[in-house]
Design a protein around this motif. Structure first.
Motif, short mmCIF file in Angstrom:
data_model
loop_
_atom_site.label_atom_id
_atom_site.label_comp_id
_atom_site.label_asym_id
_atom_site.label_seq_id
_atom_site.Cartn_x
_atom_site.Cartn_y
_atom_site.Cartn_z
N ALA A 938 0.82 -1.22 0.00
CA ALA A 938 0.00 0.00 0.00
C ALA A 938 0.85 1.26 0.00
CB ALA A 938 -0.93 -0.01 1.21
N LEU A 939 2.05 1.19 0.54
CA LEU A 939 2.95 2.35 0.55
C LEU A 939 3.22 2.87 -0.86
CD1 LEU A 939 5.76 1.69 3.20
CD2 LEU A 939 4.29 3.70 3.06
N THR A 940 3.17 1.98 -1.84
CA THR A 940 3.47 2.40 -3.22
C THR A 940 2.43 3.36 -3.77
OG1 THR A 940 2.34 0.46 -4.14
CG2 THR A 940 4.70 0.25 -3.70
N ARG A 941 1.31 3.56 -3.05
CA ARG A 941 0.31 4.53 -3.48
C ARG A 941 0.69 5.96 -3.07
NH1 ARG A 941 -4.57 2.19 -4.88
NH2 ARG A 941 -4.18 0.05 -5.56
N LEU A 942 1.72 6.10 -2.23
CA LEU A 942 2.16 7.44 -1.86
C LEU A 942 2.86 8.09 -3.06
CD1 LEU A 942 3.56 6.92 1.75
CD2 LEU A 942 1.22 7.38 1.01
N PRO A 943 3.03 9.41 -3.05
CA PRO A 943 3.69 10.07 -4.18
C PRO A 943 5.05 9.46 -4.47
CG PRO A 943 2.68 11.69 -2.72
CD PRO A 943 2.54 10.38 -2.03
N VAL A 944 5.31 9.20 -5.75
CA VAL A 944 6.55 8.52 -6.16
C VAL A 944 7.80 9.26 -5.71
CG1 VAL A 944 7.88 7.75 -8.16
CG2 VAL A 944 5.41 7.36 -8.07
#
Length: 988
Positions: A938-944
């Motif tokens: 789910a962390l990968t949904r944060l801004p790149v």
């Protein structure tokens, strides 16, 4: 005196003149409010204001005239209710004349007319006069948004109060509105304009020759592609505009000839949003159209819908396409036909059958489900449509069932049949004769074999049983003749085999029989046959005719509960089940609780917690839907059983000693208080419980007994369930005081601390659910126990109970008083104290606060939690370091959705989150490792840009769980690592 009055009037006039000058020439806004307040208080009249404005209103400078009219208009907006009819007439004439003035003057003139449109004293005819003046003199498209909105408000006000006058304008009013709306772009104005257009149609204003023009001026916005700007203060959403426009387009059949081609065009476009909006609008349009409007477009509409269901990659488009087909069919079904008119329903359904039925017969079955969905969508629209389609499809499916030998194909066919049977159940009854008696016997035989063949998969068996239930509703006689006797024989033969010493099969046939009996109990006549078989099976276990363990007894109870659920729709069946099954279960349990010379295995089984819990479910389900009268009859028999030992209503009621569950007798008898709980806590709130005072005293005494935790907990839950339903008043206050005294006495010290705490917890929950004022006091007491060395961890677990839904007591299904948003209220009332208590607590008890906190936050709706996230996030991060696996898991479950819904806030703590999630991915607990890896995903949904610095570290660290000994952990690791590996890649 006269001189003094004259001086006062002069002073007053001078003050008014000063305020007017300050506003007009001084460009100050405050004086307008002061003048309005003075007019309202009676210091001046509107005439005085006009006189004071005299020179300003006649000033050659347009800006000065505009300021003067603006002041008058603002006063009128506040004081229009004080105007007399004569004053209104003069003011209307003044304002209409000023519409011809300079363009700078027009906006305040419109504000004045808006105020006058609100006047109750407006004489007849002036509304028409005002609107004619606006239509003729004002070029609306050149005005700013706020002034255009003012015109829409004037029209709306007059339509609400002067409808008949406006209708006297005929089609001229419609034409004038079309001119006003033409070219409108602001979403705030469009919402009002759509509402006016809808009222024009729905309130039967004359459209005259302007039907197409009204359609064009509104439909040009279809489909809506508005995206609200960030931080939009007006709060207008795209969905608001979509629904408002749809209400206009689907408000009259006169639009159909223009609308339907537009919808077909947009459905066939490539835009997903356009497809969805068009299909939804088509469904709405069908509510007002008839066969006459639809007939020319049916082939094209069907072709578009068919293509979207067969070929679309979007589940939403498929769903809306099916809904549109349902609406079309319903529209054709309800249209009244002339004697010489063609029945379009038959021809439309024939087209659907022609295009779909051959897919049901294809060997590869590629398009079988889309075809079935289309046919079922049409069949669900009316009884006529259902008859037409099912009479063609069901025999075909039976034929295909014979042709296919693979279990997955047969399962698919059964599931399709089940869908059509459910529709037939909705529209028809047994006299529809869709299936002949030979077909029925054949179908019942197939379903019976599929339910018992060992080579069939469990999912196929379940599909067969579900199909049996739906078919049994329509054809109970066929199942009574051809299936129930076979199931009874199967049950008897299995018992004989086991009694003879044979080994049970991997999936015992008697368990399948129990499932099948409950599955077909969908008709009152069948319940009267299946229920005695299930109860007989249980009684034979009790008599030792067949060996039985807890799993077998639980299986029978599960089947009984399913039958009870099916009976809830029919009051007679519900009462039959209750008066047949409940006494039987109580008799078996009472018999098992009696002392005996030779211990019986089954009697011990009946007193096991898991078995009693299964019986609780049956009794509770059998009670919740009783009418108040029948529930009272049952209570009059069951309460004396538990309080007085009166077993006279139980079958085979010759027991070796008295039944006294609240006395210091056999411990097994006390365990049966759980069955009493199931009954009294499922009664409707308006049913009076006999001997309630004695019952509450007995429950309170037993709840604080330490000899049998199961019994004391059941008593506490029963006491709490009754408290929750009890009406406010003196008796409730007395019960609560008795409970508090009992709790405080028990919490002091000694062996009664745990049961006293359990009582406190359940009473607190009962009061929290109903918003009782005392709940805050009890919650504070519970929070105080978080620091208790002995009870602290148990108190922390108690917060999970307070925030969770129960299955046996305090349920909405059981008529408990459960207020909406009780979790939000609990959070608001108690979270500050919980956080403060955590900061003030000693280090060794801080984990208790963290566990309680995580339970509360994990059960809280996310929209409530998100605004509080910045202040609570530090505590959640600290909870991840707690050694308790339960705290870790609960916190991870809370954080995962927040990563998706509040990325900006979570991004501020990405360093801590990455570190803690990676650490927990090596936890000794498998479920914690899985949850940590899900959070890493789910962390990968944060801004790149925020995540890229951590990518190398994370990709390396996630290589370790790829070799985890548990397959489920490895699966989560692969998913998370793949997302991190692709982070920042083109197209990712």
């Amino acid at each position: 005196m006269a001189a003094a009055a004259a001086l006062g009037a002069a002073a007053s006039t001078g003050a008014l003149w000063g305020l007017v000058q300050d506003f007009v020439t001084g460009q100050q806004e405050g004086p307008a409010d002061q003048v309005a307040a003075d007019v309202k208080s009676g210091s001046y009249t509107v005439l005085h204001v006009v006189e004071a404005l005299g020179s300003s209103l006649e000033n050659p400078e347009p800006r000065t005239r505009a300021r003067g009219i603006q002041l008058l208009s603002q006063v009128l907006l506040h004081c229009h209710s004080l105007l007399l009819e004569k004053e209104v007439v003069h003011l209307v004439m003044f304002y209409e004349n000023r519409l011809k003035d300079h363009h700078l003057v027009v906006p305040p003139v419109l504000q004045g007319l808006r105020a006058l449109s609100l006047c109750v004293a407006l004489p007849p005819g002036l509304a028409v006069s005002v609107l004619k003046a606006i239509f003729q003199e004002v070029h609306v498209q050149s005005l700013p948004q706020v002034d255009r909105h003012t015109i829409y408000s004037i029209i709306t006000n007059f339509m609400q109060t002067r409808e008949e006058e406006l209708k006297g304008l005929g089609a001229d009013f419609t034409f004038g509105f079309i001119q006003v709306m033409d070219g409108e772009k602001d979403p705030r104005n469009l919402l009002v304009a759509f509402s006016i257009a809808h009222d024009l149609i729905s309130k039967d204003y004359s459209l005259g020759p302007f039907v197409e023009e009204l359609f064009e001026v509104t439909s040009c916005y279809f489909p809506i592609d508005f995206t609200p700007p960030p931080n939009d203060p007006h709060g207008i959403q795209r969905e608001d505009l979509i629904l408002s426009l749809r209400a206009v387009l689907a408000s009259t059949p006169r639009f159909a000839e223009f609308l339907l081609p537009l919808l077909i065009e947009k459905v066939d476009s490539e835009m997903l949003s356009a497809k969805l909006d068009s299909l939804q609008t088509l469904s709405a349009c069908c509510a007002v159209c008839g066969q006459e409007e639809l007939k020319d477009f049916l082939p094209s509409l069907w072709a578009s819908i068919r293509r979207e269901v067969f070929q679309t990659a979007s589940e939403r488009v498929e769903t809306e396409g099916l809904a549109a087909l349902h609406s079309l069919t319903a529209c054709l079904s309800r249209s009244v036909l002339r004697a010489d008119a063609e029945d379009l329903l038959d021809s439309f359904l024939s087209s659907i059958l022609q295009d779909c039925r051959h897919h049901l017969c294809e060997p590869d079955m590629k398009l079988v489900w889309p075809s079935a969905k289309l046919l079922q969508a049409a069949a669900g629209a009316s009884a006529r449509a259902c008859d037409h389609i099912t009479s063609n499809v069901l025999p075909l499916l039976l034929e295909q069932f014979h042709r296919h030998s693979q279990s997955n194909q047969r399962r698919t066919i059964l599931e399709m049949m089940l869908g059509f049977l459910k529709l037939q159940q909705k529209w028809g009854s047994e006299d529809k004769d869709l299936l002949s008696s030979e077909d029925l016997e054949l179908a019942v035989g197939h379903l019976y074999r599929l339910s018992f063949l060992e080579e069939e998969s469990q999912s196929c068996r379940m599909a067969a049983m579900e199909a049996s239930g739906s078919l049994a509703t329509l054809y109970p006689v066929a199942f009574s003749r051809h299936l129930v006797p076979k199931l009874a024989k199967e049950l008897s033969d299995e018992e004989s085999d086991l009694a003879g010493g044979e080994e049970p099969s991997k999936c015992p046939r008697h368990l399948l029989c129990l499932q099948a009996l409950s599955a077909v109990s969908t008709h009152p006549s069948l319940v009267e046959e299946t229920l005695p078989l299930l109860l007989q099976h249980l009684c034979q276990m009790n008599k030792g005719i067949r060996a039985a363990g807890s799993s077998e007894v639980i299986a029978v109870c599960q089947s009984l509960q399913q039958v009870a659920e099916k009976c809830q729709q029919d009051p007679k069946s519900c009462w039959y089940f209750h008066q047949t099954a409940v006494p039987c279960l109580l008799a078996l349990a009472v018999q098992a609780s009696m002392p005996e010379e030779e211990p019986s295995v089954l009697r011990k089984v009946l007193l096991e917690e898991e078995v009693l819990a299964a019986m609780v479910s049956v009794i509770g389900t059998a009670t919740t839907h009783l009418s108040p009268d029948l529930a009272s009859q049952s209570a009059a028999r069951i309460m004396p059983l538990f309080l007085d030992g009166d077993t006279s209503f139980l079958p085979e009621n010759s027991f070796p000693c008295r039944f006294q569950p609240f006395q210091d007798g056999p411990s097994g008898q006390r365990r049966l208080v759980a069955l009493l709980m199931a009954f009294v806590c499922s009664l409707p709130r308006n049913v009076e419980v006999p001997q309630l005072n004695q019952l509450m005293q007995e429950l309170l005494q037993l709840s604080c007994s330490h000899s049998c935790p199961f019994s004391s907990t059941a008593a506490a839950k029963c006491f709490a369930g009754l408290l929750n339903k009890h009406p406010a008043g003196q008796q409730l206050d007395e019960f609560l005081q008795l409970a508090l005294d009992k709790v405080e006495a028990g919490l002091g010290s000694g062996p009664c601390r745990i049961p006293a705490f359990t009582l406190l917890l359940w009473v607190t929950k009962a009061l929290v659910l109903r918003y009782h004022p005392l709940s805050s006091r009890l919650t504070d007491r519970l929070m105080g126990l978080l620091s208790d060395p002995e009870l602290g961890p148990t108190a922390a677990d108690g917060f999970s109970l307070l925030m969770s839904d129960c299955s046996d007591v305090l349920t909405r299904a059981g008529h408990a008083e459960v207020r909406i948003m009780f979790r939000q209220r609990f959070f608001t009332d108690n979270m500050p104290a919980l956080v403060q208590g955590f900061h003030a607590a000693a280090q060794d008890v801080k984990p208790n606060y963290l566990k309680g906190l995580s339970y509360v936050l994990n059960r809280l709706p996310k929209p409530v939690l998100l605004p509080e996230l910045p202040t609570l996030l530090s505590l959640l991060l600290e909870a991840l370091s707690c050694p308790d696996c339960v705290v870790q898991l609960s916190t991870l479950s809370c954080l995962q959705p927040l990563l998706l819904e509040a990325p900006q806030v979570m991004s501020l703590h990405v360093d801590t989150l990455v570190t803690k999630f990676l650490n927990l991915s090596s936890s000794p607990s498998m479920v914690v490792r899985m949850a940590a890896l899900q959070c890493m995903h789910a962390l990968t949904r944060l801004p790149v840009p925020v995540l890229l610095p951590y990518k190398p570290q994370v990709v390396r660290a996630l290589a370790k769980p790829l070799d985890d000994k548990k397959r489920l952990v490895r699966k989560e690791a692969v998913s998370a690592r793949g997302e991190w590996f692709l982070l920042g890649s083109p197209g990712s």
